[in-house]
Design a protein around this motif. Structure first.
Motif, PDB file in Angstrom:
ATOM      1  N   LEU A   1       0.996  -1.173   0.157  1.00 19.04           N
ATOM      2  CA  LEU A   1      -0.008   0.067  -0.042  1.00 19.04           C
ATOM      3  C   LEU A   1       0.896   1.234  -0.011  1.00 19.04           C
ATOM      4  CD1 LEU A   1      -1.056  -2.074   2.430  1.00 19.04           C
ATOM      5  CD2 LEU A   1      -3.045  -0.579   2.247  1.00 19.04           C
ATOM      6  N   ILE A   2       0.361   2.474  -0.392  1.00 20.00           N
ATOM      7  CA  ILE A   2       0.836   3.708  -0.288  1.00 20.00           C
ATOM      8  C   ILE A   2       0.169   4.514   0.564  1.00 20.00           C
ATOM      9  CG2 ILE A   2       1.396   5.987  -1.578  1.00 20.00           C
ATOM     10  CD1 ILE A   2       2.540   4.114  -3.943  1.00 20.00           C
ATOM     11  N   ALA A   3       0.500   5.048   1.575  1.00 15.79           N
ATOM     12  CA  ALA A   3      -0.221   5.906   2.545  1.00 15.79           C
ATOM     13  C   ALA A   3       0.448   7.021   2.930  1.00 15.79           C
ATOM     14  CB  ALA A   3      -0.815   5.017   3.665  1.00 15.79           C
ATOM     15  N   ARG A   4      -0.121   8.048   3.268  1.00 15.07           N
ATOM     16  CA  ARG A   4       0.649   9.299   3.927  1.00 15.07           C
ATOM     17  C   ARG A   4       0.665   9.027   5.636  1.00 15.07           C
ATOM     18  NH1 ARG A   4      -0.308  15.645   2.625  1.00 15.07           N
ATOM     19  NH2 ARG A   4       1.241  16.427   4.033  1.00 15.07           N
ATOM     20  N   LEU A   5       1.666   9.134   6.105  1.00 14.56           N
ATOM     21  CA  LEU A   5       1.774   8.814   7.563  1.00 14.56           C
ATOM     22  C   LEU A   5       2.400  10.015   8.226  1.00 14.56           C
ATOM     23  CD1 LEU A   5       3.095   5.126   7.469  1.00 14.56           C
ATOM     24  CD2 LEU A   5       0.624   5.917   7.603  1.00 14.56           C
ATOM     25  N   PRO A   6       2.029  10.302   9.493  1.00 14.57           N
ATOM     26  CA  PRO A   6       2.636  11.267  10.367  1.00 14.57           C
ATOM     27  C   PRO A   6       4.041  10.995  10.592  1.00 14.57           C
ATOM     28  CG  PRO A   6       1.267  10.254  11.551  1.00 14.57           C
ATOM     29  CD  PRO A   6       0.954   9.778  10.288  1.00 14.57           C
ATOM     30  N   ASP A   7       5.114  11.763  10.769  1.00  7.98           N
ATOM     31  CA  ASP A   7       6.452  11.584  11.310  1.00  7.98           C
ATOM     32  C   ASP A   7       6.436  11.342  12.846  1.00  7.98           C
ATOM     33  OD1 ASP A   7       9.275  11.596  12.226  1.00  7.98           O
ATOM     34  OD2 ASP A   7       9.722  12.630  10.238  1.00  7.98           O
ATOM     35  N   THR A   8       6.975  10.455  13.313  1.00  6.41           N
ATOM     36  CA  THR A   8       6.924  10.211  14.821  1.00  6.41           C
ATOM     37  C   THR A   8       7.801  11.412  15.344  1.00  6.41           C
ATOM     38  OG1 THR A   8       8.733   8.669  14.519  1.00  6.41           O
ATOM     39  CG2 THR A   8       6.572   7.720  14.615  1.00  6.41           C
ATOM     40  N   LYS A   9       8.737  12.082  14.775  1.00  4.62           N
ATOM     41  CA  LYS A   9       9.425  13.131  15.496  1.00  4.62           C
ATOM     42  C   LYS A   9       8.739  14.165  15.648  1.00  4.62           C
ATOM     43  CE  LYS A   9      13.455  11.134  13.223  1.00  4.62           C
ATOM     44  NZ  LYS A   9      14.714  11.346  12.027  1.00  4.62           N
ATOM     45  N   ALA A  10       9.062  15.149  16.461  1.00  4.37           N
ATOM     46  CA  ALA A  10       8.368  16.149  17.052  1.00  4.37           C
ATOM     47  C   ALA A  10       8.646  17.111  15.869  1.00  4.37           C
ATOM     48  CB  ALA A  10       9.022  16.720  18.264  1.00  4.37           C
TER      49      ALA A  10
END
Length: 888
Positions: A444-453
């Motif tokens: 799959l291709i999905a947009r994910l939030p970066d875990t870094k602040a």
């Protein structure tokens, strides 16, 4: 199809206008509904002068026609338009706010080549409406919704039903006597009705009117329709929502007269909570074959009538459906807070299931792992129709979500991502609404939030085997992905088109465009696309051309200053609308040649109106902030003369420019049309009242006067406003703003507060009066308790009564000495009429000048009846004339 425009020049899109379209006053006008500023027009000058004519009247406003929908046929030869008839005598009202009621609409077909016109429907004689026109994939038929009465059915109809029109014969036929669920355009049952897929392979809800109503049906192929219908005898929300309370009261009256039946209605909480009626709250999925007239029932699924959602997604092979159904509201709990409670997606329990598209099929409910025990959103099917992507969370009270691949055969779901959290946003960039694209059946291709602040969200290639690749890390912007007609994927990042290279798992550059060019893309990011639309600014107009997914660009064509409202790019046809104070003109252009084909002209009467002069005024607000206020000068304005001035206020609204100011739209409906007040000899000002961010939102109450009074002072300093003849008025949050202002200053000679909040401690727990007649769950229709966060309050009244009092105008009523008119509907779904009643009594007990007018059967928008619209406008003008005469 919807269109979204990507602007590269700073400041060319007023994002706040989009917010106000949702929060303030929604209009069913194509130009607003697709959120596209008119292309090809330069920034408005500091003032715009009228062209002369007669003053606008409230009857003019009620006579406006509205373009609700435009849809080009698959062959590009015809365009179907849904046009709303004026609010004239002989129509049926009270079903919705008059300006968004589709049951006064008709469908017209116009040739994009010759301009030939074909009247598909003519519902005026029977007060019937036809809307939600959708082409079959072969272009031979139009499916639509209608309230058309047949046989002994009453004038105006008694339900919303499915109709199909045959292009070859002109025959219009009803497909079933059963009603269809309708999404109410100002919220209500089936708020997120979402049928997707089928013949067009779309991945977002099929729309009746962009952003306002989703269709309860779709085409499976050239002759079969899939539709959600209501149980036999049930009535569509369009007709039922505003009549149910009256039927409930009538039933109580009959029971009281008979004296044999109790009239008690119970609601419960915790262990005493009552279930809602699942036999009444159902959607029955059916297929309709327009060739042989056969109807097949697939099966029934549960629904939830308040803040619910029903998602039905057709698999790519057309054999089955994935379902995400709403089961009921989530019960709040002491000590545990529902995350993002202002968004209905987080406050309703949902269930995932699958069903074959065959008669009498049974829904198989998916068994999800603990980490996905509460599914939130259903995303795309895998290309082989074996999996669906689902985002879920482990518990009702956690904000972390994970992406799962759920197999249709009942196998074990695969957790594709670890639990993650991202700041919630509204609209297309919401984590839950972002598309997920399958690459084959295992990735799959999905947009994910970066875990870094502070990190950004990027697009990742995610394998079911746990492998992960960041695809957009090296791009300046993450961009947006789109599926191509040939099964590939492309991405738009800034001014660049990229193609996904599946072999190397990288993005390769395909094309670039310069800073003077805007990219217009389909709103459905998953529906296969062959071409995009480019708009290059050229002087006072724009030049349009297509850009293929392979990077091939077509010739340029003059847009003639129009705004794209629909397109068929494979056929090179674009529909454009050009609206101004002289009316609306719709025309078609072809991207392979110059010239335009006129198709339709609406509201030519607007050319006869003297709209007054518009200006944008700079002033300094609270904390030294530079703000702007929009101003309308009355027809015949004479420089050097001071005029009585009305300030239309709405906390949170900001004026930016004359082009994009929401309340300067000459098509604003009813009592919200500011030009109608200017036509009575008043200067009308719309000041900016920005909201503080974060935890300081509660302080907005204290800053209202500090943002409004300087705007009035500036208009006085310019020699326009008479300092002794200033008045203030507003509706909804604007009504609250009026009450707030009058408790803080005596500067105004008169005030009119419509549908406002006066006491948040009572408002938070008020029932919605429109919920009468829903046994056991009447209390769950109100969402005030979850929306209190907008005002900077995070606790219940008993836990923070001091803050509730600090921002509630009721506790400052003793300071109000300005004559105040309050207007409220007694079936207001948002702010109960008791809010105005309490404030009135606070003034009554002090002998202050005040009047309260309660409109029977009216809801929050105060626009159910044209008679009420006229009366509210007249009362408002009389109140200003009585307390602030136009002439000294």
């Amino acid at each position: 199809m919807g269109l979204i425009i990507f602007r590269n020049r700073p400041g060319s899109i007023d994002v706040f206008r989009q917010t106000v379209c949702a929060l303030a006053r929604t209009i069913v006008v194509i130009a607003c509904s697709i959120m596209i500023p008119v292309i090809g027009l330069a920034e408005a000058s500091p003032s715009e002068r009228p062209s002369g004519g007669r003053p606008l009247t409230i009857d003019d406003v009620l006579s406006f026609q509205r373009l609700d929908q435009a849809a080009i046929s698959p062959d590009g030869q015809w365009a179907a338009f849904v046009v709303q008839r004026p609010a004239l005598p002989g129509e049926v009202f009270g079903r919705n706010a008059y300006e968004i009621d589709p049951s006064r609409s008709d469908v017209v077909l116009i040739s994009t080549v010759t301009g030939e016109r074909r009247e598909v429907t003519n519902g005026a004689s029977r007060a019937a409406g036809f809307w939600c026109a959708t082409w079959s994939p072969d272009g031979r038929r139009l499916a639509m919704l209608s309230t058309q009465p047949e046989g002994s059915e009453p004038r105006g109809g008694d339900n919303v039903r499915l109709y199909v029109w045959e292009r070859d014969t002109g025959r219009l036929s009803r497909q079933s006597n059963d009603g269809l669920p309708t999404q109410m355009r100002y919220g209500g049952p089936f708020e997120r009705l979402d049928l997707r897929g089928g013949a067009d392979h779309g991945t977002t809800a099929h729309g009746c009117s962009e952003d306002y109503e989703k269709a309860p049906y779709l085409w499976l192929d050239a002759h079969r329709l899939l539709a959600a219908t209501l149980p036999r005898g049930q009535t569509s929300a369009l007709l039922d929502r505003y009549t149910r309370p009256f039927r409930s009261v009538a039933a109580d009256a009959a029971a009281l007269r008979a004296g044999t039946e109790p009239t008690g209605r119970a609601v419960g909480s915790g262990a005493a909570r009552l279930p809602h009626d699942q036999t009444a709250d159902q959607a029955i999925l059916k297929t309709f074959d327009v060739l042989d007239g056969s109807v097949a029932s697939i099966g029934a699924v549960p629904t939830y009538p308040f803040r619910g959602a029903l998602t039905v997604s057709v698999s790519p092979d057309g054999r089955r459906l994935a379902l995400l159904v709403s089961m009921g509201a989530i019960q709040p709990m002491d000590g545990r807070t529902l995350p993002n409670s202002f968004d209905d997606m987080w406050t309703v329990e949902r269930r995932l299931g699958f069903v074959e598209i065959v008669p009498g099929a049974h829904v198989r409910w998916a068994s999800l792992p603990p980490a996905a025990a509460r599914p939130l959103s259903l995303h795309e099917w895998s290309t082989d129709s074996r999996w669906v992507a689902v985002r879920g969370r482990a518990d009702d009270f956690v904000e972390q979500t994970s992406l799962f691949a759920v197999p249709v055969d009942g196998g074990r779901p695969t957790q594709v991502t670890q639990p993650m959290i991202e700041k919630h946003t509204w609209g297309a960039d919401n984590l839950l609404s972002r598309p997920v694209f399958w690459v084959g059946s295992k990735r799959l291709i999905a947009r994910l939030p970066d875990t870094k602040a502070g990190g950004r969200s990027d697009w990742w290639l995610l394998g079911l085997d746990g492998k992960r690749t960041n695809l957009t890390l090296k791009m300046d912007e993450p961009g947006t992905f789109y599926r191509t007609a040939r099964g590939g994927l492309v991405a738009i990042s800034g001014r660049t088109l990229y193609r996904f290279d599946d072999r190397r798992h990288v993005m390769t550059l395909v094309a670039r465009w310069d800073a003077d060019t805007d990219l217009i893309t389909p709103s459905d990011r998953g529906r296969p696309v062959e071409r995009f639309l480019l708009s290059r600014i050229d002087g006072a107009s724009a030049r349009l051309r297509y850009l293929s997914v392979d990077g091939v660009s077509g010739p340029e064509t003059d847009s003639a200053g129009g705004t794209p409202i629909d397109s068929n790019l494979p056929r090179g046809v674009v529909l454009l609308s050009r609206s101004d104070s002289k009316g609306t003109k719709v025309f078609a252009i072809r991207l392979d040649r110059e010239g335009q084909q006129p198709l339709m002209e609406l509201n030519a009467v607007m050319a006869q109106i003297d709209w007054g002069e518009k200006r944008l005024v700079d002033y300094v607000g609270a904390d030294g902030k530079q703000l702007k206020a929009a101003v309308i000068l009355p027809p015949g304005y004479q420089p050097g003369r001071r005029y009585p001035t009305l300030l239309w206020v709405y906390q949170g609204y900001q004026s930016r420019s004359l082009e994009t100011d929401y309340f300067l739209d000459p098509m604003m409906p009813g009592i919200y049309n500011m030009y109608a007040y200017a036509a009575k000899g008043y200067v009308v000002m719309i000041p900016s009242i920005p909201l503080p961010q974060g935890e300081k939102r509660y302080s907005a109450f204290l800053q209202v006067a500090a943002n409004v009074i300087p705007a009035a002072d500036k208009l006085v300093a310019l020699g326009i406003a008479d300092p002794d003849r200033l008045a203030v008025f507003g509706q909804s949050r604007g009504g609250y703003t009026v009450l707030t202002l009058l408790g803080q200053t005596d500067r105004f000679k008169a005030g009119v507060a419509m549908a406002g909040i006066s006491d948040f401690s009572s408002w938070a727990g008020e029932f919605d009066p429109m919920a009468r007649g829903y046994p056991g769950i009447e209390h769950e229709k109100s969402s005030n308790w979850s929306q209190i966060d907008q005002f900077g309050i995070s606790k219940l009244p008993g836990q923070d009564l001091d803050t509730y009092a600090k921002i509630s105008p009721l506790y400052y009523a003793e300071h109000v000495r300005t004559p105040l008119l309050m207007i409220h509907g007694d079936l207001d779904m948002r702010d109960s009429v008791t809010q105005s009643e309490q404030f009135f009594y606070a003034l009554y007990n002090r002998g202050r000048t005040a009047e309260l007018v309660r409109y029977g059967g009216e809801s929050h928008s105060l626009a159910q009846s044209p008679a009420n619209v006229r009366d509210i406008f007249s009362r408002t003008i009389r109140w200003f004339e009585r307390n602030m005469p136009p002439d000294k």
